[in-house]
Design a protein around this motif. Structure first.
Motif, PDB file in Angstrom:
ATOM      1  N   LYS A  88       7.903   7.802  -0.807  1.00  0.00           N
ATOM      2  CA  LYS A  88       6.445   7.908  -0.750  1.00  0.00           C
ATOM      3  C   LYS A  88       5.941   8.752  -1.908  1.00  0.00           C
ATOM      4  O   LYS A  88       6.624   9.651  -2.391  1.00  0.00           O
ATOM      5  N   MET A  89       4.715   8.449  -2.338  1.00  0.00           N
ATOM      6  CA  MET A  89       4.085   9.155  -3.442  1.00  0.00           C
ATOM      7  C   MET A  89       2.719   9.660  -2.996  1.00  0.00           C
ATOM      8  O   MET A  89       1.933   8.908  -2.425  1.00  0.00           O
ATOM      9  N   GLU A  90       2.478  10.926  -3.249  1.00  0.00           N
ATOM     10  CA  GLU A  90       1.146  11.486  -3.060  1.00  0.00           C
ATOM     11  C   GLU A  90       0.531  11.559  -4.440  1.00  0.00           C
ATOM     12  O   GLU A  90       1.101  12.171  -5.348  1.00  0.00           O
ATOM     13  N   ILE A  91      -0.624  10.915  -4.616  1.00  0.00           N
ATOM     14  CA  ILE A  91      -1.247  10.863  -5.928  1.00  0.00           C
ATOM     15  C   ILE A  91      -2.736  11.183  -5.792  1.00  0.00           C
ATOM     16  O   ILE A  91      -3.392  10.768  -4.834  1.00  0.00           O
ATOM     17  N   SER A  92      -3.235  11.930  -6.752  1.00  0.00           N
ATOM     18  CA  SER A  92      -4.637  12.320  -6.786  1.00  0.00           C
ATOM     19  C   SER A  92      -5.233  11.777  -8.082  1.00  0.00           C
ATOM     20  O   SER A  92      -4.707  12.040  -9.169  1.00  0.00           O
ATOM     21  N   VAL A  93      -6.318  11.019  -7.963  1.00  0.00           N
ATOM     22  CA  VAL A  93      -7.003  10.434  -9.116  1.00  0.00           C
ATOM     23  C   VAL A  93      -8.447  10.921  -9.062  1.00  0.00           C
ATOM     24  O   VAL A  93      -9.195  10.537  -8.154  1.00  0.00           O
TER      25      VAL A  93
ATOM     26  N   ASP B 134      -9.659  13.642  -8.045  1.00  0.00           N
ATOM     27  CA  ASP B 134      -9.847  14.303  -6.749  1.00  0.00           C
ATOM     28  C   ASP B 134      -9.856  13.366  -5.534  1.00  0.00           C
ATOM     29  O   ASP B 134     -10.096  13.810  -4.413  1.00  0.00           O
ATOM     30  N   TYR B 135      -9.606  12.071  -5.728  1.00  0.00           N
ATOM     31  CA  TYR B 135      -9.389  11.164  -4.602  1.00  0.00           C
ATOM     32  C   TYR B 135      -7.889  11.140  -4.325  1.00  0.00           C
ATOM     33  O   TYR B 135      -7.098  10.933  -5.233  1.00  0.00           O
ATOM     34  N   LYS B 136      -7.510  11.347  -3.083  1.00  0.00           N
ATOM     35  CA  LYS B 136      -6.089  11.448  -2.744  1.00  0.00           C
ATOM     36  C   LYS B 136      -5.598  10.171  -2.065  1.00  0.00           C
ATOM     37  O   LYS B 136      -6.290   9.592  -1.228  1.00  0.00           O
ATOM     38  N   PHE B 137      -4.383   9.756  -2.467  1.00  0.00           N
ATOM     39  CA  PHE B 137      -3.755   8.555  -1.919  1.00  0.00           C
ATOM     40  C   PHE B 137      -2.326   8.877  -1.539  1.00  0.00           C
ATOM     41  O   PHE B 137      -1.653   9.659  -2.215  1.00  0.00           O
ATOM     42  N   ASN B 138      -1.847   8.280  -0.451  1.00  0.00           N
ATOM     43  CA  ASN B 138      -0.448   8.355  -0.048  1.00  0.00           C
ATOM     44  C   ASN B 138       0.097   6.934  -0.125  1.00  0.00           C
ATOM     45  O   ASN B 138      -0.272   6.084   0.681  1.00  0.00           O
TER      46      ASN B 138
ATOM     47  N   PHE C  11       6.373   0.304  -3.086  1.00  0.00           N
ATOM     48  CA  PHE C  11       5.837  -0.996  -3.478  1.00  0.00           C
ATOM     49  C   PHE C  11       4.354  -1.165  -3.136  1.00  0.00           C
ATOM     50  O   PHE C  11       3.817  -2.255  -3.231  1.00  0.00           O
ATOM     51  N   GLU C  12       3.681  -0.088  -2.766  1.00  0.00           N
ATOM     52  CA  GLU C  12       2.231  -0.120  -2.590  1.00  0.00           C
ATOM     53  C   GLU C  12       1.603   0.257  -3.928  1.00  0.00           C
ATOM     54  O   GLU C  12       1.992   1.254  -4.544  1.00  0.00           O
ATOM     55  N   ILE C  13       0.627  -0.521  -4.388  1.00  0.00           N
ATOM     56  CA  ILE C  13       0.104  -0.398  -5.751  1.00  0.00           C
ATOM     57  C   ILE C  13      -1.271   0.249  -5.769  1.00  0.00           C
ATOM     58  O   ILE C  13      -2.122  -0.051  -4.938  1.00  0.00           O
ATOM     59  N   LEU C  14      -1.471   1.108  -6.760  1.00  0.00           N
ATOM     60  CA  LEU C  14      -2.765   1.741  -7.003  1.00  0.00           C
ATOM     61  C   LEU C  14      -3.219   1.398  -8.415  1.00  0.00           C
ATOM     62  O   LEU C  14      -2.431   1.470  -9.358  1.00  0.00           O
ATOM     63  N   PHE C  15      -4.503   1.037  -8.561  1.00  0.00           N
ATOM     64  CA  PHE C  15      -5.126   0.745  -9.851  1.00  0.00           C
ATOM     65  C   PHE C  15      -6.126   1.852 -10.148  1.00  0.00           C
ATOM     66  O   PHE C  15      -6.874   2.274  -9.260  1.00  0.00           O
ATOM     67  N   PHE C  16      -6.149   2.342 -11.396  1.00  0.00           N
ATOM     68  CA  PHE C  16      -7.121   3.381 -11.760  1.00  0.00           C
ATOM     69  C   PHE C  16      -7.358   3.402 -13.266  1.00  0.00           C
ATOM     70  O   PHE C  16      -6.595   2.821 -14.036  1.00  0.00           O
ATOM     71  N   ASP C  17      -8.433   4.067 -13.649  1.00  0.00           N
ATOM     72  CA  ASP C  17      -8.789   4.208 -15.060  1.00  0.00           C
ATOM     73  C   ASP C  17      -7.828   5.200 -15.713  1.00  0.00           C
ATOM     74  O   ASP C  17      -7.570   6.274 -15.158  1.00  0.00           O
ATOM     75  N   GLY C  18      -7.338   4.860 -16.877  1.00  0.00           N
ATOM     76  CA  GLY C  18      -6.373   5.713 -17.561  1.00  0.00           C
ATOM     77  C   GLY C  18      -6.904   7.065 -17.983  1.00  0.00           C
ATOM     78  O   GLY C  18      -6.136   7.976 -18.259  1.00  0.00           O
TER      79      GLY C  18
END
Length: 177
Positions: A68-73, A75-79, A83-90
Motif C-alpha cells: 500500500k502507498m500513502e500519497i499526498s498531492v 494536501d489531498y491524501k490518498f491510500n 495496482f490502484e492508479i492515481l493521476f495528477f499534475d506533475g
C-alpha cells in the motif's frame, strides 16, 4: 514489437532507493534535464516519507506494485492499494510513504497519455499509437513466446495476444512528437 527486459532498464540510485527507467522518448532524452516527451519507470522507496521531483510541464500516473502507498498531492491524501492508479499534475507538491515499489508514467502536457492496470486471463488488444505493457510478476506468453517477469513490451500499430493469468499495466501515448 520489442521486449524490454529488466537488464535493459537504466537504473539510478536516489535518496530513498533505486529508480529503474523502463522507457523514455525520445531515446536520447535525459530525465534530469526534463527534455523528454514521456517516461515510464519503476522505483523502490524505503523512506518513511519522500518528496517527489516537480515536473511543471508534465502529467503523472503512479501506482504501487507490491504494498500500500500513502500519497499526498497538494494536501489531498490518498491510500492506494497495489495496482490502484492515481493521476495528477506533475507540478503538484507530492509526498508519499511506505516501503514499496511503484510504477510511473510521466508525459508532457500537449500529449495524450493513459495508464491502466488489468488483472487478465488471456488478453488481446490492438495499439494504434504507442503502447507499453508492463509485466510485474506474472507467468505470461506473448504470441507463444515468454513474456518475462519485470519486463515491458513496446508496441506501435500492432495487435498483441497475451496468454496466461496475471496483472499487467498498460500505458498508451497518443500524438507523440
Amino acid at each position: 514489437m520489442k521486449i524490454i527486459k529488466k537488464e535493459d532498464f537504466k537504473e539510478s540510485k536516489w535518496a530513498g532507493g533505486v529508480t529503474s527507467e523502463v522507457f523514455i522518448y525520445p531515446k536520447e532524452a535525459d530525465v534530469s534535464k526534463k527534455n523528454f516527451d514521456f517516461r515510464i519507470s519503476t522505483a523502490s522507496c524505503e523512506l518513511e516519507k519522500s518528496a517527489y521531483t516537480s515536473y511543471d510541464d508534465f502529467y503523472r500516473f503512479i501506482c504501487p506494485l507490491d504494498n500500500k502507498m500513502e500519497i499526498s498531492v497538494d494536501d489531498y491524501k490518498f491510500n492506494l492499494s497495489p495496482f490502484e492508479i492515481l493521476f495528477f499534475d506533475g507540478k503538484a507538491k507530492t509526498y508519499s510513504s511506505g516501503d514499496l515499489r511503484d510504477f510511473n508514467l510521466i508525459y508532457k502536457k500537449g500529449l495524450e497519455g493513459d495508464m491502466e492496470a488489468l488483472n487478465i486471463c488471456n488478453y488481446k488488444t490492438y495499439f494504434k499509437d504507442l503502447g507499453l505493457i508492463f509485466n510485474y510478476d506474472s507467468d505470461l506468453k506473448i504470441n507463444g513466446e515468454e513474456f518475462p517477469k519485470f519486463s515491458c513490451l513496446e508496441l506501435e500499430n500492432e495487435e498483441v495476444e497475451i496468454k496466461g493469468q496475471g496483472k499487467i499495466i498498460i500505458c498508451r501515448i497518443k500524438n507523440k512528437k
